[in-house]
Motif scaffolding. Structure first.
Motif, PDB file in Angstrom:
ATOM      1  N   ILE A   2       0.873  -1.172   0.000  1.00 41.57           N
ATOM      2  CA  ILE A   2       0.000   0.000   0.000  1.00 41.57           C
ATOM      3  C   ILE A   2       0.910   1.222   0.000  1.00 41.57           C
ATOM      4  O   ILE A   2       1.718   1.409   0.905  1.00 41.57           O
ATOM      5  CB  ILE A   2      -0.936   0.012   1.220  1.00 41.57           C
ATOM      6  CG1 ILE A   2      -1.856  -1.207   1.158  1.00 41.57           C
ATOM      7  CG2 ILE A   2      -1.735   1.298   1.256  1.00 41.57           C
ATOM      8  CD1 ILE A   2      -2.737  -1.372   2.358  1.00 41.57           C
ATOM      9  N   ARG A   4       1.368   5.488  -0.568  1.00 39.79           N
ATOM     10  CA  ARG A   4       0.728   6.792  -0.495  1.00 39.79           C
ATOM     11  C   ARG A   4       1.588   7.752  -1.298  1.00 39.79           C
ATOM     12  O   ARG A   4       2.813   7.771  -1.143  1.00 39.79           O
ATOM     13  CB  ARG A   4       0.655   7.232   0.969  1.00 39.79           C
ATOM     14  CG  ARG A   4       0.045   8.603   1.173  1.00 39.79           C
ATOM     15  CD  ARG A   4      -0.111   8.893   2.655  1.00 39.79           C
ATOM     16  NE  ARG A   4       1.104   9.414   3.239  1.00 39.79           N
ATOM     17  CZ  ARG A   4       1.279  10.697   3.583  1.00 39.79           C
ATOM     18  NH1 ARG A   4       0.318  11.569   3.407  1.00 39.79           N
ATOM     19  NH2 ARG A   4       2.409  11.088   4.120  1.00 39.79           N
ATOM     20  N   ARG A   6       2.362  11.702  -2.170  1.00 42.78           N
ATOM     21  CA  ARG A   6       2.167  13.042  -1.610  1.00 42.78           C
ATOM     22  C   ARG A   6       3.232  13.965  -2.180  1.00 42.78           C
ATOM     23  O   ARG A   6       4.222  13.512  -2.770  1.00 42.78           O
ATOM     24  CB  ARG A   6       2.265  13.005  -0.091  1.00 42.78           C
ATOM     25  CG  ARG A   6       3.609  12.521   0.401  1.00 42.78           C
ATOM     26  CD  ARG A   6       3.788  12.691   1.902  1.00 42.78           C
ATOM     27  NE  ARG A   6       5.021  12.087   2.372  1.00 42.78           N
ATOM     28  CZ  ARG A   6       6.230  12.635   2.267  1.00 42.78           C
ATOM     29  NH1 ARG A   6       6.392  13.814   1.688  1.00 42.78           N
ATOM     30  NH2 ARG A   6       7.305  12.009   2.728  1.00 42.78           N
ATOM     31  N   HIS A  52       6.592  14.763  -6.315  1.00 39.74           N
ATOM     32  CA  HIS A  52       5.758  13.910  -5.472  1.00 39.74           C
ATOM     33  C   HIS A  52       6.606  12.709  -5.077  1.00 39.74           C
ATOM     34  O   HIS A  52       7.497  12.293  -5.824  1.00 39.74           O
ATOM     35  CB  HIS A  52       4.524  13.428  -6.237  1.00 39.74           C
ATOM     36  CG  HIS A  52       3.514  14.499  -6.463  1.00 39.74           C
ATOM     37  ND1 HIS A  52       3.635  15.446  -7.455  1.00 39.74           N
ATOM     38  CD2 HIS A  52       2.372  14.796  -5.795  1.00 39.74           C
ATOM     39  CE1 HIS A  52       2.605  16.255  -7.414  1.00 39.74           C
ATOM     40  NE2 HIS A  52       1.822  15.895  -6.413  1.00 39.74           N
ATOM     41  N   ALA A  54       6.342   8.657  -3.415  1.00 39.13           N
ATOM     42  CA  ALA A  54       5.499   7.513  -3.058  1.00 39.13           C
ATOM     43  C   ALA A  54       6.171   6.844  -1.872  1.00 39.13           C
ATOM     44  O   ALA A  54       7.368   6.553  -1.903  1.00 39.13           O
ATOM     45  CB  ALA A  54       5.387   6.550  -4.230  1.00 39.13           C
ATOM     46  N   GLU A  55       5.391   6.638  -0.828  1.00 39.89           N
ATOM     47  CA  GLU A  55       5.960   6.007   0.356  1.00 39.89           C
ATOM     48  C   GLU A  55       5.131   4.807   0.765  1.00 39.89           C
ATOM     49  O   GLU A  55       3.920   4.769   0.571  1.00 39.89           O
ATOM     50  CB  GLU A  55       6.112   7.001   1.508  1.00 39.89           C
ATOM     51  CG  GLU A  55       4.833   7.651   1.956  1.00 39.89           C
ATOM     52  CD  GLU A  55       5.049   8.690   3.052  1.00 39.89           C
ATOM     53  OE1 GLU A  55       6.190   9.128   3.283  1.00 39.89           O
ATOM     54  OE2 GLU A  55       4.055   9.061   3.687  1.00 39.89           O
ATOM     55  N   THR A  56       5.832   3.821   1.283  1.00 35.12           N
ATOM     56  CA  THR A  56       5.178   2.659   1.872  1.00 35.12           C
ATOM     57  C   THR A  56       5.698   2.545   3.293  1.00 35.12           C
ATOM     58  O   THR A  56       6.899   2.682   3.539  1.00 35.12           O
ATOM     59  CB  THR A  56       5.489   1.365   1.082  1.00 35.12           C
ATOM     60  OG1 THR A  56       6.894   1.183   1.000  1.00 35.12           O
ATOM     61  CG2 THR A  56       4.915   1.425  -0.313  1.00 35.12           C
TER      62      THR A  56
END
Length: 151
Positions: A2, A4, A6, A52, A54-56
């Motif tokens: 998953i 996100r 930001r 941006h 993307a991090e998990t």
């Protein structure tokens, strides 16, 4: 996984630079020099709200640089940390770029990549991007591509 996505902040700068370095360093021998994304000023791009991440699990694993232009959104860079490659994170970030472009009122996303990065050209074509032209700029042989949105 998953993830996100930001806006990147200056506190992400080190992670962004490391991901870009790791994602592109393998192309140096193919191209004969550092690829363009390795030379970018990420602090300035962050300051301009162009980056941006993307991090998990709170860890930055991907970088996406979007630059609004007159007629289309330029997808200037997408890079995934080596340990996250093959996880679908890159495709997720590309989908995010297309959604962000559509929400900003654009009908197309453009990008360019080095012609030596043949696997990237193939992936973009698989995802609906079409080659528009090739050119040599800043000593780099680039393939320019475009994807029309909402088709």
């Amino acid at each position: 996984m998953i993830a996100r996505i930001r806006l990147g902040t200056l506190s992400d700068l080190g992670a962004i630079q490391e991901i870009v370095r790791a994602a592109y360093s393998g192309y140096i021998s193919r191209i004969g020099r550092e690829p363009g994304p390795m030379l970018d000023d990420y602090a300035a791009l962050i300051d301009g709200s162009r980056v941006h991440v993307a991090e998990t699990d709170g860890v930055v694993k991907g970088v996406l640089v979007l630059i609004p232009q007159d007629s289309a959104m330029l997808l200037d860079n997408v890079a995934v940390a080596p340990e996250a490659q093959g996880s679908g994170l890159g495709r997720l970030m590309l989908a995010f770029a297309e959604q962000a472009a559509a929400e900003a009122g654009y009908q197309a996303v453009t990008l360019y990549t080095n012609e030596a990065m043949t696997e990237n050209v193939a992936l973009y074509m698989q995802l609906g991007y079409r080659e528009t032209h090739r050119a040599v700029e800043k000593g780099l042989r680039r393939v320019y591509m475009c994807k029309q949105l909402g088709l």
